[in-house]
Design a protein around this motif. Structure first.
Motif, PDB file in Angstrom:
ATOM      1  N   LEU A  65      73.991  11.968  55.705  1.00 39.94           N
ATOM      2  CA  LEU A  65      72.826  11.191  56.132  1.00 39.94           C
ATOM      3  C   LEU A  65      73.168   9.704  56.194  1.00 39.94           C
ATOM      4  CD1 LEU A  65      69.927  12.971  54.188  1.00 39.94           C
ATOM      5  CD2 LEU A  65      70.384  13.033  56.657  1.00 39.94           C
ATOM      6  N   VAL A  66      73.927   9.236  55.188  1.00 42.48           N
ATOM      7  CA  VAL A  66      74.327   7.819  55.168  1.00 42.48           C
ATOM      8  C   VAL A  66      75.167   7.507  56.406  1.00 42.48           C
ATOM      9  CG1 VAL A  66      75.758   6.111  53.935  1.00 42.48           C
ATOM     10  CG2 VAL A  66      74.159   7.562  52.662  1.00 42.48           C
ATOM     11  N   ASP A  67      76.041   8.468  56.749  1.00 41.70           N
ATOM     12  CA  ASP A  67      76.905   8.283  57.923  1.00 41.70           C
ATOM     13  C   ASP A  67      76.146   8.446  59.240  1.00 41.70           C
ATOM     14  OD1 ASP A  67      79.005   7.867  56.327  1.00 41.70           O
ATOM     15  OD2 ASP A  67      79.934   9.852  56.548  1.00 41.70           O
ATOM     16  N   GLY A  68      74.892   8.938  59.160  1.00 41.60           N
ATOM     17  CA  GLY A  68      74.096   9.175  60.362  1.00 41.60           C
ATOM     18  C   GLY A  68      74.475  10.454  61.085  1.00 41.60           C
ATOM     19  N   GLY A  69      75.245  11.312  60.506  1.00 43.35           N
ATOM     20  CA  GLY A  69      75.662  12.562  61.146  1.00 43.35           C
ATOM     21  C   GLY A  69      74.656  13.678  60.920  1.00 43.35           C
ATOM     22  N   ASP A  70      74.765  14.802  61.670  1.00 40.93           N
ATOM     23  CA  ASP A  70      73.863  15.933  61.440  1.00 40.93           C
ATOM     24  C   ASP A  70      74.615  17.186  60.979  1.00 40.93           C
ATOM     25  OD1 ASP A  70      75.201  16.494  63.689  1.00 40.93           O
ATOM     26  OD2 ASP A  70      73.425  16.986  64.915  1.00 40.93           O
ATOM     27  N   ARG A  71      75.882  17.025  60.681  1.00 40.89           N
ATOM     28  CA  ARG A  71      76.676  18.139  60.159  1.00 40.89           C
ATOM     29  C   ARG A  71      77.459  17.662  58.946  1.00 40.89           C
ATOM     30  NH1 ARG A  71      76.633  22.362  63.206  1.00 40.89           N
ATOM     31  NH2 ARG A  71      78.366  23.403  62.177  1.00 40.89           N
ATOM     32  N   LEU A  72      77.864  18.600  58.135  1.00 39.30           N
ATOM     33  CA  LEU A  72      78.759  18.210  57.045  1.00 39.30           C
ATOM     34  C   LEU A  72      79.941  19.161  57.017  1.00 39.30           C
ATOM     35  CD1 LEU A  72      78.215  20.276  54.380  1.00 39.30           C
ATOM     36  CD2 LEU A  72      76.057  18.990  54.477  1.00 39.30           C
ATOM     37  N   SER A  80      87.096  26.028  53.898  1.00 38.66           N
ATOM     38  CA  SER A  80      86.401  24.800  54.288  1.00 38.66           C
ATOM     39  C   SER A  80      85.049  25.166  54.870  1.00 38.66           C
ATOM     40  CB  SER A  80      87.248  24.005  55.295  1.00 38.66           C
ATOM     41  OG  SER A  80      87.501  24.815  56.413  1.00 38.66           O
ATOM     42  N   LEU A  81      84.104  24.226  54.680  1.00 43.92           N
ATOM     43  CA  LEU A  81      82.714  24.486  55.059  1.00 43.92           C
ATOM     44  C   LEU A  81      82.345  23.516  56.173  1.00 43.92           C
ATOM     45  CD1 LEU A  81      80.198  26.118  53.979  1.00 43.92           C
ATOM     46  CD2 LEU A  81      79.645  24.059  52.686  1.00 43.92           C
ATOM     47  N   ASP A  82      81.706  24.031  57.219  1.00 47.70           N
ATOM     48  CA  ASP A  82      81.276  23.158  58.316  1.00 47.70           C
ATOM     49  C   ASP A  82      79.935  23.669  58.818  1.00 47.70           C
ATOM     50  OD1 ASP A  82      81.043  21.367  60.303  1.00 47.70           O
ATOM     51  OD2 ASP A  82      82.684  22.154  61.556  1.00 47.70           O
ATOM     52  N   VAL A  83      78.827  23.058  58.333  1.00 49.65           N
ATOM     53  CA  VAL A  83      77.478  23.530  58.713  1.00 49.65           C
ATOM     54  C   VAL A  83      76.576  22.356  59.031  1.00 49.65           C
ATOM     55  CG1 VAL A  83      77.418  25.721  57.430  1.00 49.65           C
ATOM     56  CG2 VAL A  83      76.837  23.593  56.268  1.00 49.65           C
ATOM     57  N   GLY A  84      75.429  22.675  59.652  1.00 47.27           N
ATOM     58  CA  GLY A  84      74.436  21.651  59.941  1.00 47.27           C
ATOM     59  C   GLY A  84      73.685  21.299  58.670  1.00 47.27           C
ATOM     60  N   ILE A  85      72.956  20.152  58.695  1.00 47.68           N
ATOM     61  CA  ILE A  85      72.251  19.696  57.488  1.00 47.68           C
ATOM     62  C   ILE A  85      71.146  20.681  57.098  1.00 47.68           C
ATOM     63  CG2 ILE A  85      70.668  17.906  56.639  1.00 47.68           C
ATOM     64  CD1 ILE A  85      72.580  15.848  57.668  1.00 47.68           C
ATOM     65  N   GLY A  86      70.414  21.199  58.119  1.00 46.72           N
ATOM     66  CA  GLY A  86      69.318  22.154  57.853  1.00 46.72           C
ATOM     67  C   GLY A  86      69.802  23.365  57.075  1.00 46.72           C
ATOM     68  N   PRO A  87      70.769  24.119  57.613  1.00 41.97           N
ATOM     69  CA  PRO A  87      71.267  25.277  56.868  1.00 41.97           C
ATOM     70  C   PRO A  87      71.834  24.890  55.506  1.00 41.97           C
ATOM     71  CG  PRO A  87      72.059  25.329  59.135  1.00 41.97           C
ATOM     72  CD  PRO A  87      71.355  24.028  58.967  1.00 41.97           C
ATOM     73  N   ALA A  88      72.461  23.691  55.436  1.00 45.96           N
ATOM     74  CA  ALA A  88      73.028  23.262  54.143  1.00 45.96           C
ATOM     75  C   ALA A  88      71.918  23.099  53.113  1.00 45.96           C
ATOM     76  CB  ALA A  88      73.784  21.946  54.310  1.00 45.96           C
ATOM     77  N   LEU A  89      70.789  22.501  53.551  1.00 36.24           N
ATOM     78  CA  LEU A  89      69.670  22.311  52.626  1.00 36.24           C
ATOM     79  C   LEU A  89      69.065  23.659  52.217  1.00 36.24           C
ATOM     80  CD1 LEU A  89      67.896  19.108  54.004  1.00 36.24           C
ATOM     81  CD2 LEU A  89      69.113  19.395  51.814  1.00 36.24           C
ATOM     82  N   ALA A  90      68.970  24.578  53.201  1.00 42.58           N
ATOM     83  CA  ALA A  90      68.425  25.909  52.895  1.00 42.58           C
ATOM     84  C   ALA A  90      69.324  26.606  51.873  1.00 42.58           C
ATOM     85  CB  ALA A  90      68.326  26.740  54.174  1.00 42.58           C
TER      86      ALA A  90
END
Ligand SMILES: Nc1ncnc2c1ncn2[C@@H]1O[C@H](COP(=O)(O)OP(=O)(O)OP(=O)(O)O)[C@@H](O)[C@H]1O
Ligand SMILES: [Mg+2]
Length: 598
Positions: A65-72, A80-90
């Motif tokens: 979020l600080v970086d302004g991105g929508d994936r982590l 390695s993990l590569d998902v969107g913020i929504g699924p990550a929060l879920a």
């Protein structure tokens, strides 16, 4: 306990053997709960992993979020993990829910395990005490069992709670540490090193804590004994005006307890507080290490810091629990020593049935409470069924001691006690208990109805209870009570008079229709009329029941066929009253004195 050798001390100083030591002590208590303990450890491990997952995701999401991105995207060890913020929060929410469920299990299990262990300890201690031999029970200090059953058990039970906390915190720490390894090896190494340093630095405090707990446990036992004694002597204290002296005596014990409690608390709190400070230092050190090695990106660093802090707090919990466990061990030791002492004294049961008692005989019997001071020496006599035997002798001659041998409460130091010509210990104790009854010098009633006091846990019908009460000349007193046989009597406010108590206990002895009746001063608390009444009851039993009647007042002995004169632990004479009146100076003098008294 044998003094620890240097090697033993060194062994004890090591953590692992200490834990094994604690486990060894707790194992018999935990018994079939081992599965629950394993479940607790597994649930804690799961909760720790779930927590690490949540923390890692939260840190990564924050960084994204600080970086302004929508994936982590992050590395988790080899994966390695590569998902969107929504699924990550879920995912984080799901993990948090799993953690909550597991934490509930982690809360429930120790409560359940410790409640079971506490009840088991109480059952074991009381069970062992009630099966112990009479000499062991009689030697127990005043208030000893009460104190064991109450606060000592409470503290020993804490050992289980501490063990549970230690296991769950260690499991959570382990889970967090593994997660930290997956995220960043330097951070994980920092966590591990810090935990190790913690344990090493604070080891002496655990030893101090354990010693303080030992002292406190002893002080509590002493205090319980002192208070019980003061309670027993309250009437004397009122009359003699010695309440201040009792306060002074108990005050000394309280002061001893205060010092022990202070040391105990200090050791516990110093450990905890030093630990917190050292942790903060180590977190700073860990961060410095990360800075110096320049490891990882910002998100990884954030996750690692969060996990480091949580791991440190779990390590602190585990350390505090370990310290608590060390402090609980002396209580557990004391209880287990008491249980072992009671159990080792439990008399063996001969097992032979005893349908009837025909003869009782002492053959060269001697007895000493302590080796250096013999109380009874070379007693030899034989008594046939239905005989009534009086036992007289000066105070301290050993009459009550002889009673204890006759009742099989104590065994002769040398010589033999024969029943029907065979050693008494061959016979089943329960048969013996059914055939022999006793009224002591200071007979006791319990809180319950008069009928229950006479019945005394035996399946006797009302008619038997009443018959015994009539025989003991207490029936008249009972029917005059507010609720007759259902009147509740007890030790304090609802007590009966000394003479009534003596006759209720005589009724209790008679209700079982024994073959042998042993009475230690059965009429000492009775007025002349009740005494004459009891004497006539005994006369009614004469010939049907073998009786031993210990008496200072010789008027009670009119029913006796023979009288044994005991002097300084020896049989001075054993003959009929008429013969003794002629030949025995003590008997003659006692008869004259009781003649004057009545
Ligand atoms: N539990 C005990 N431990 C050690 N010594 C004891 C114990 N009970 C009694 N004694 C000692 O044994 C001796 C005999 O005591 P015992 O009670 O048998 O005397 P007694 O003849 O019944 O006296 P009394 O007529 O005063 O009741 C006494 O010297 C007493 O001090
Ligand atoms: Mg006595």
């Amino acid at each position: 306990m044998p003094a620890d050798t240097a090697e033993e001390a060194q062994r004890r100083a090591r953590i692992l053997p200490r834990l094994q030591d604690a486990r060894g002590r707790l194992q018999p208590l935990l018994g079939d709960q081992t599965l629950l303990v394993a479940l607790l450890t597994a649930a804690s491990l799961g909760a720790g992993l779930a927590e690490a997952g949540v923390l890692a995701l939260v840190a990564q999401v924050a960084a994204a979020l600080v970086d302004g991105g929508d994936r982590l995207s992050t590395d988790l060890g080899p994966a390695s993990l590569d998902v969107g913020i929504g699924p990550a929060l879920a995912l984080a929410a799901a993990l948090a829910s799993i953690r909550l469920a597991l934490q509930l299990v982690v809360a429930w299990l120790p409560a359940r395990i410790s409640a079971d262990v506490q009840a088991k300890l109480q059952t074991d201690v009381f069970g062992a005490f009630s099966r112990a031999s009479w000499p062991t029970q009689a030697d127990d200090g005043e208030g000893h069992l009460q104190e064991l059953m109450a606060s000592q058990i409470l503290r020993a039970t804490e050992a289980v709670l501490h063990l549970a906390t230690f296991l769950s915190s260690s499991a959570m720490f382990l889970a967090l540490a593994i997660s930290a390894f997956l995220l960043s090896v330097p951070v994980a190494a920092g966590v591990m090193v810090s935990a190790l340093v913690m344990v090493i630095l604070l080891r002496p405090l655990n030893t101090i804590g354990r010693a303080a707990a030992q002292r406190l446990s002893q002080a509590m036992m002493d205090q319980a004994a002192g208070v019980s004694e003061a309670v027993r002597l309250t009437e004397e204290a009122q009359v003699f005006g010695t309440a201040t002296d009792h306060r002074h005596k108990v005050g000394g014990l309280i002061e001893e307890g205060r010092r022990a409690f202070f040391r105990y608390q200090l050791a516990g709190r110093m450990t905890q507080n030093s630990y917190q400070s050292v942790i903060i230092l180590l977190i700073v050190g860990g961060l410095a290490g990360l800075y110096l090695t320049g490891a990882g990106n910002l998100a990884t660093l954030g996750a690692a810091i969060l996990i480091l802090i949580r791991a440190a707090s779990q390590a602190q919990c585990a350390q505090a629990a370990y310290h608590g466990l060390c402090q609980s061990i002396p209580y557990l030791d004391r209880l287990q020593q008491a249980i072992a002492r009671y159990r080792s004294s439990t008399p063996a049961d001969g097992g032979s049935p005893l349908p009837v008692i025909r003869t009782l005989a002492m053959e060269g019997v001697s007895f000493a409470y302590t080796p250096e001071r013999p109380v009874l020496g070379h007693l030899a006599f034989k008594v046939a069924a239905g005989e009534a035997i009086g036992v007289v002798g000066p105070s301290g001659a050993g009459k009550s001691t002889l009673v204890q041998l006759l009742l099989r409460l104590r065994t002769p130091t040398s010589g033999r006690f024969l029943v029907n010509g065979e050693p008494a210990e061959r016979f089943a104790r329960t048969d013996w208990q059914h055939r022999v009854a006793y009224v002591g010098q200071d007979p006791r009633v319990f809180q319950g109805t008069v009928a229950d006091n006479i019945r005394y846990f035996r399946p006797l019908d009302d008619a038997t209870v009443e018959r015994a009460a009539r025989l003991a000349h207490i029936h008249g007193d009972i029917v005059a009570m507010p609720a007759g046989y259902d009147t509740v009597i007890g030790q304090r406010a609802d007590a009966v008079s000394g003479g009534q108590r003596q006759r209720i206990c005589l009724a209790r002895a008679l209700a079982g229709e024994p073959d042998v009746l042993v009475l230690d001063e059965p009429t000492s608390a009775l007025d002349s009329e009740s005494e004459a009444a009891v004497a006539s009851s005994l006369a009614e039993l004469h010939g049907r029941v073998t009786m031993f009647i210990i008496a200072h007042r010789l008027s009670t002995l009119t029913t006796c066929d023979r009288v044994l004169v005991l002097a300084d632990g020896k049989v001075e004479a054993f003959d009929t009253g008429a013969e003794l009146a002629r030949t025995n100076a003590y008997f003659r003098r006692a008869t004259q004195l009781s003649g004057q008294a009545s």
